[in-house]
Enzyme design. Sequence first.
Site, PDB file in Angstrom:
ATOM      1  N   LYS A 167      12.100  38.242  70.102  1.00  0.00           N
ATOM      2  CA  LYS A 167      11.261  38.220  71.303  1.00  0.00           C
ATOM      3  C   LYS A 167      11.336  39.550  72.037  1.00  0.00           C
ATOM      4  O   LYS A 167      10.318  40.175  72.349  1.00  0.00           O
ATOM      5  CB  LYS A 167      11.688  37.068  72.233  1.00  0.00           C
ATOM      6  CG  LYS A 167      11.652  35.702  71.569  1.00  0.00           C
ATOM      7  CD  LYS A 167      12.038  34.583  72.517  1.00  0.00           C
ATOM      8  CE  LYS A 167      13.471  34.614  73.015  1.00  0.00           C
ATOM      9  NZ  LYS A 167      14.486  34.376  71.976  1.00  0.00           N
ATOM     10  N   ARG A 175      12.702  27.350  79.024  1.00  0.00           N
ATOM     11  CA  ARG A 175      13.711  26.957  78.043  1.00  0.00           C
ATOM     12  C   ARG A 175      14.057  25.487  78.132  1.00  0.00           C
ATOM     13  O   ARG A 175      14.860  25.003  77.347  1.00  0.00           O
ATOM     14  CB  ARG A 175      14.982  27.757  78.331  1.00  0.00           C
ATOM     15  CG  ARG A 175      15.246  28.858  77.323  1.00  0.00           C
ATOM     16  CD  ARG A 175      16.532  29.492  77.795  1.00  0.00           C
ATOM     17  NE  ARG A 175      17.247  30.166  76.782  1.00  0.00           N
ATOM     18  CZ  ARG A 175      17.120  31.483  76.548  1.00  0.00           C
ATOM     19  NH1 ARG A 175      16.253  32.207  77.212  1.00  0.00           N
ATOM     20  NH2 ARG A 175      17.866  32.045  75.635  1.00  0.00           N
ATOM     21  N   ARG A 224      23.216  43.030  66.345  1.00  0.00           N
ATOM     22  CA  ARG A 224      22.389  43.571  67.439  1.00  0.00           C
ATOM     23  C   ARG A 224      23.201  44.475  68.353  1.00  0.00           C
ATOM     24  O   ARG A 224      24.365  44.234  68.635  1.00  0.00           O
ATOM     25  CB  ARG A 224      21.808  42.442  68.271  1.00  0.00           C
ATOM     26  CG  ARG A 224      21.108  42.998  69.523  1.00  0.00           C
ATOM     27  CD  ARG A 224      20.214  42.002  70.167  1.00  0.00           C
ATOM     28  NE  ARG A 224      20.935  40.862  70.682  1.00  0.00           N
ATOM     29  CZ  ARG A 224      20.338  39.849  71.280  1.00  0.00           C
ATOM     30  NH1 ARG A 224      19.035  39.839  71.431  1.00  0.00           N
ATOM     31  NH2 ARG A 224      21.040  38.839  71.722  1.00  0.00           N
ATOM     32  N   ARG A 243      26.211  43.019  73.073  1.00  0.00           N
ATOM     33  CA  ARG A 243      26.161  42.070  74.181  1.00  0.00           C
ATOM     34  C   ARG A 243      27.302  41.082  74.019  1.00  0.00           C
ATOM     35  O   ARG A 243      27.590  40.647  72.918  1.00  0.00           O
ATOM     36  CB  ARG A 243      24.829  41.303  74.109  1.00  0.00           C
ATOM     37  CG  ARG A 243      23.935  41.539  75.297  1.00  0.00           C
ATOM     38  CD  ARG A 243      22.540  41.013  75.047  1.00  0.00           C
ATOM     39  NE  ARG A 243      22.434  39.563  75.010  1.00  0.00           N
ATOM     40  CZ  ARG A 243      21.276  38.898  74.897  1.00  0.00           C
ATOM     41  NH1 ARG A 243      20.143  39.585  74.822  1.00  0.00           N
ATOM     42  NH2 ARG A 243      21.234  37.598  74.866  1.00  0.00           N
ATOM     43  N   ARG A 277      24.770  29.220  71.335  1.00  0.00           N
ATOM     44  CA  ARG A 277      23.401  29.474  71.808  1.00  0.00           C
ATOM     45  C   ARG A 277      22.375  28.798  70.900  1.00  0.00           C
ATOM     46  O   ARG A 277      21.371  28.277  71.368  1.00  0.00           O
ATOM     47  CB  ARG A 277      23.134  30.986  71.874  1.00  0.00           C
ATOM     48  CG  ARG A 277      23.802  31.629  73.089  1.00  0.00           C
ATOM     49  CD  ARG A 277      23.930  33.117  72.947  1.00  0.00           C
ATOM     50  NE  ARG A 277      22.656  33.778  72.788  1.00  0.00           N
ATOM     51  CZ  ARG A 277      22.511  34.989  72.235  1.00  0.00           C
ATOM     52  NH1 ARG A 277      23.565  35.645  71.812  1.00  0.00           N
ATOM     53  NH2 ARG A 277      21.331  35.523  72.142  1.00  0.00           N
TER      54      ARG A 277
END
Length: 217
Positions: free
Chosen positions: A13, A88, A127, A160, A171
């Site tokens: 996203k 969400r 990431r 992160r 998650r």
Amino acid sequence: MDVILFGPPGAGKGTQAGVVSGLLAVPHVSTGDIFRKHLKQGTALGQLARSFMDKGALVPDEVVVDIVASRLDEADAGGGALFDGFPRTVRQAELLAQRLSELGRSVDGVLNLVVADEVVVGRLSGRRTCMGCGATYHVSFNPPSTLGVCDRCGGEVVQRKDDEEETVRARIETYHRETRPVLAWLREHSAVVDINADQSIDAVEAELRAGLAAMGG
Ligand code: AP5
Ligand code: MG
Ligand code: ZN
């Protein structure tokens, strides 16, 4: 236009949001980015958000919806927005629809990034994120030109905290339990275009462009 960029954690996203919001000529509104900005500034909201984010849980609906409502009051969002990571929960979707309707607007379309859990785990563990501007990289799929330095703003590129493996699993579970049901709700209330997000970044971008064109954006 008001468009939702939907998909599980790691679907891409954030990676695709810049191009899509540019094509739509509306701002990119990422609730995760807003929380991370508050975290960095050390605000009370940032502290509150962190207690949920670090566990891979969702920040309470009232908090999120208030933040989005005030973001929509800013001048640049007067003609629409590209929502990333929001809504969400079904409650968030209902409150967004209500707020937009008060503004004489509605959700014009949903771009749904479809990708399997196994793919997402590999993406999130590799990431890296810019502390300065939030730009997203990947150690193998999309590295910055200089290790640890953002191509866009020169900021520091780091991992992160919620991308550590255990939190990633949490998650993904949270996504299946609380966020996936939003998709059924969205299918009932607006046009949803499914995008195969398990392709190269460029191929996903091309499908998004076609999806937007089909949507009239
Ligand atoms: P948020 O920041 O929204 O995180 P997320 O939804 O978990 O999504 P990500 O940002 O992890 O994934 P992405 O789809 O943006 O993927 P990306 O483009 O980076 O939320 C964080 C937390 O904040 C939540 O857990 C929650 O606590 C809280 N929160 C936020 N919004 C909330 C809300 N509305 N309600 C309640 N709580 C909320 O890509 C991932 C990686 O893959 C990158 O390394 C990228 O380079 C790579 N990549 C991307 N596309 C490809 C491709 N096609 N091929 C190969 N690699 C790719
Ligand atoms: Mg993101
Ligand atoms: Zn940067």
